[in-house]
Write a protein that holds these residues in place. Structure first.
Motif, PDB file in Angstrom:
ATOM      1  N   GLN A 195       0.857  -1.179   0.000  1.00 28.88           N
ATOM      2  CA  GLN A 195       0.000   0.000   0.000  1.00 28.88           C
ATOM      3  C   GLN A 195       0.893   1.229   0.000  1.00 28.88           C
ATOM      4  O   GLN A 195       2.029   1.182   0.483  1.00 28.88           O
ATOM      5  CB  GLN A 195      -0.933   0.034   1.226  1.00 28.88           C
ATOM      6  CG  GLN A 195      -1.912  -1.130   1.310  1.00 28.88           C
ATOM      7  CD  GLN A 195      -1.346  -2.325   2.003  1.00 28.88           C
ATOM      8  OE1 GLN A 195      -0.438  -2.174   2.832  1.00 28.88           O
ATOM      9  NE2 GLN A 195      -1.857  -3.503   1.686  1.00 28.88           N
ATOM     10  N   SER A 196       0.368   2.339  -0.541  1.00 29.43           N
ATOM     11  CA  SER A 196       1.165   3.564  -0.569  1.00 29.43           C
ATOM     12  C   SER A 196       0.245   4.766  -0.518  1.00 29.43           C
ATOM     13  O   SER A 196      -0.934   4.687  -0.916  1.00 29.43           O
ATOM     14  CB  SER A 196       2.034   3.629  -1.829  1.00 29.43           C
ATOM     15  OG  SER A 196       1.240   3.788  -2.986  1.00 29.43           O
ATOM     16  N   SER A 197       0.793   5.848  -0.016  1.00 32.24           N
ATOM     17  CA  SER A 197       0.111   7.142   0.022  1.00 32.24           C
ATOM     18  C   SER A 197       1.184   8.210   0.007  1.00 32.24           C
ATOM     19  O   SER A 197       2.364   7.915   0.246  1.00 32.24           O
ATOM     20  CB  SER A 197      -0.761   7.255   1.286  1.00 32.24           C
ATOM     21  OG  SER A 197       0.058   7.249   2.448  1.00 32.24           O
ATOM     22  N   PRO A 198       0.826   9.469  -0.281  1.00 34.64           N
ATOM     23  CA  PRO A 198       1.857  10.519  -0.277  1.00 34.64           C
ATOM     24  C   PRO A 198       2.587  10.640   1.062  1.00 34.64           C
ATOM     25  O   PRO A 198       3.773  10.961   1.106  1.00 34.64           O
ATOM     26  CB  PRO A 198       1.052  11.787  -0.597  1.00 34.64           C
ATOM     27  CG  PRO A 198      -0.137  11.297  -1.366  1.00 34.64           C
ATOM     28  CD  PRO A 198      -0.474   9.959  -0.764  1.00 34.64           C
ATOM     29  N   GLU A 199       1.879  10.367   2.172  1.00 32.95           N
ATOM     30  CA  GLU A 199       2.513  10.461   3.493  1.00 32.95           C
ATOM     31  C   GLU A 199       3.269   9.191   3.846  1.00 32.95           C
ATOM     32  O   GLU A 199       4.204   9.233   4.654  1.00 32.95           O
ATOM     33  CB  GLU A 199       1.458  10.739   4.570  1.00 32.95           C
ATOM     34  CG  GLU A 199       0.812  12.109   4.478  1.00 32.95           C
ATOM     35  CD  GLU A 199      -0.177  12.220   3.326  1.00 32.95           C
ATOM     36  OE1 GLU A 199      -0.654  11.142   2.877  1.00 32.95           O
ATOM     37  OE2 GLU A 199      -0.460  13.335   2.881  1.00 32.95           O
ATOM     38  N   ASN A 200       2.894   8.054   3.283  1.00 35.45           N
ATOM     39  CA  ASN A 200       3.570   6.776   3.548  1.00 35.45           C
ATOM     40  C   ASN A 200       3.930   6.113   2.221  1.00 35.45           C
ATOM     41  O   ASN A 200       3.262   5.153   1.789  1.00 35.45           O
ATOM     42  CB  ASN A 200       2.676   5.847   4.377  1.00 35.45           C
ATOM     43  CG  ASN A 200       2.380   6.407   5.751  1.00 35.45           C
ATOM     44  OD1 ASN A 200       3.289   6.668   6.531  1.00 35.45           O
ATOM     45  ND2 ASN A 200       1.105   6.609   6.040  1.00 35.45           N
ATOM     46  N   PRO A 201       4.958   6.610   1.560  1.00 32.59           N
ATOM     47  CA  PRO A 201       5.317   6.053   0.245  1.00 32.59           C
ATOM     48  C   PRO A 201       6.017   4.701   0.379  1.00 32.59           C
ATOM     49  O   PRO A 201       6.440   4.288   1.462  1.00 32.59           O
ATOM     50  CB  PRO A 201       6.269   7.112  -0.328  1.00 32.59           C
ATOM     51  CG  PRO A 201       6.883   7.748   0.875  1.00 32.59           C
ATOM     52  CD  PRO A 201       5.820   7.732   1.944  1.00 32.59           C
ATOM     53  N   THR A 238      -2.927   1.452 -10.643  1.00 36.50           N
ATOM     54  CA  THR A 238      -3.109   2.084  -9.337  1.00 36.50           C
ATOM     55  C   THR A 238      -2.096   3.205  -9.143  1.00 36.50           C
ATOM     56  O   THR A 238      -0.910   3.018  -9.421  1.00 36.50           O
ATOM     57  CB  THR A 238      -2.941   1.048  -8.212  1.00 36.50           C
ATOM     58  OG1 THR A 238      -3.805  -0.055  -8.451  1.00 36.50           O
ATOM     59  CG2 THR A 238      -3.253   1.662  -6.853  1.00 36.50           C
ATOM     60  N   ILE A 249       0.654   5.010  -7.453  1.00 39.60           N
ATOM     61  CA  ILE A 249       1.607   4.615  -6.417  1.00 39.60           C
ATOM     62  C   ILE A 249       2.512   5.794  -6.095  1.00 39.60           C
ATOM     63  O   ILE A 249       2.788   6.648  -6.943  1.00 39.60           O
ATOM     64  CB  ILE A 249       2.452   3.393  -6.847  1.00 39.60           C
ATOM     65  CG1 ILE A 249       3.294   3.723  -8.088  1.00 39.60           C
ATOM     66  CG2 ILE A 249       1.582   2.194  -7.085  1.00 39.60           C
ATOM     67  CD1 ILE A 249       4.294   2.648  -8.456  1.00 39.60           C
ATOM     68  N   HIS A 250       2.966   5.826  -4.867  1.00 40.06           N
ATOM     69  CA  HIS A 250       3.903   6.841  -4.401  1.00 40.06           C
ATOM     70  C   HIS A 250       5.117   6.084  -3.877  1.00 40.06           C
ATOM     71  O   HIS A 250       5.017   5.330  -2.909  1.00 40.06           O
ATOM     72  CB  HIS A 250       3.271   7.701  -3.316  1.00 40.06           C
ATOM     73  CG  HIS A 250       1.977   8.323  -3.742  1.00 40.06           C
ATOM     74  ND1 HIS A 250       1.920   9.516  -4.427  1.00 40.06           N
ATOM     75  CD2 HIS A 250       0.683   7.894  -3.603  1.00 40.06           C
ATOM     76  CE1 HIS A 250       0.658   9.821  -4.676  1.00 40.06           C
ATOM     77  NE2 HIS A 250      -0.105   8.849  -4.191  1.00 40.06           N
ATOM     78  N   GLY A 257       0.377   8.997  -9.684  1.00 41.54           N
ATOM     79  CA  GLY A 257       1.339   8.688  -8.628  1.00 41.54           C
ATOM     80  C   GLY A 257       2.478   9.681  -8.585  1.00 41.54           C
ATOM     81  O   GLY A 257       2.478  10.711  -9.270  1.00 41.54           O
TER      82      GLY A 257
END
Length: 246
Positions: A104-110, A141, A143-144, A163
């Motif tokens: 999983q990825s997000s801008p805060e948790n790449p 999807t 991804i960051h 992403g």
């Protein structure tokens, strides 16, 4: 014999300590006459390489005086002491891991080298992660991700689906801290000229480029000052009037 084979129930003190059975042997005395059995040649036999002083063994690779095989074969090329081996990762593999729920990825948790290694997406981080754009159409999807390097096709494919990619420099210690999730040490900054030019260039999505400093949500205050210092050479001017041409 009573001093050697003690009772197990007796208390061990300094007064009854003794060497273990067969742990002590008499010294082998060489060259003390024929009657000793080791006189004359002292057990070495007559002449020859093994009878000489020293250990009697030639150095590794010695072939009796002829040119050794290591010298008979020609040498070509060299080993670059500054080489780096990156662990390649393709976009289709990342998408497959996301579909399985393993990433999983997000801008805060790449996604970093730690997530890729723990999820089994890669088996060794080597000198860093390099993101490649093979099978880019399979990426659906956003991804960051923060790799060490990224190809232009991979950057284009990731950003086309929403992403982000920011390439960050890691020396061996910083990469180990990233994998171990340690944050108590300051990560190293690039010092080689090639690394400085790479990580301050927005085309490579370098984390020290002015554009990345503005867009990266994980930017550190130290990086802002590093970016200014490493890019200061572009604004420097030199007076060449007093320099004589050779």
């Amino acid at each position: 014999m009573s001093s050697v084979f003690r009772s197990r129930s007796a208390r061990i003190t300094l007064s009854n300590l003794s060497p273990g059975p067969n742990s002590q042997h008499a010294q082998k005395r060489l060259g003390r006459g024929q009657g000793s059995g080791r006189g004359g040649t002292s057990g070495r036999g007559h002449k020859g390489q093994k009878a000489r002083a020293g250990n009697g063994k030639p150095k590794a690779g010695f072939e009796g005086g002829q040119t050794p095989i290591t010298k008979r074969f020609p040498k070509k090329g060299f080993v670059n002491p500054n080489r780096k081996v990156y662990a390649p990762i393709n976009l289709d593999r990342i998408q497959h891991w996301i579909d399985q729920g393993r990433l999983q990825s997000s801008p805060e948790n790449p996604i970093t080298a730690r997530e890729l290694l723990l999820s089994g997406c890669i088996h060794n981080v080597h000198d860093g992660i390099k993101l490649l754009g093979d099978n880019a159409p399979f990426l659906k999807t956003p991804i960051h991700i923060i790799p060490s390097r990224a190809s232009q096709s991979a950057i284009k494919a990731v950003e086309s689906v929403g992403g982000s990619v920011f390439c960050q420099y890691y020396n061996p210690l910083a990469l180990r801290d990233c994998v171990k999730s340690r944050e108590d040490r300051i990560s190293a900054a690039p010092t080689r000229r090639t690394d400085i030019l790479w990580y301050t260039n927005w085309r490579n999505r370098g984390y020290l480029s002015p554009e990345a400093i503005v867009k990266n949500p994980k930017v550190e205050e130290r990086w802002k000052e590093l970016s200014k210092q490493l890019l200061s050479f572009k604004d420097q001017t030199f007076d060449t009037k007093g320099i004589k041409k050779m």
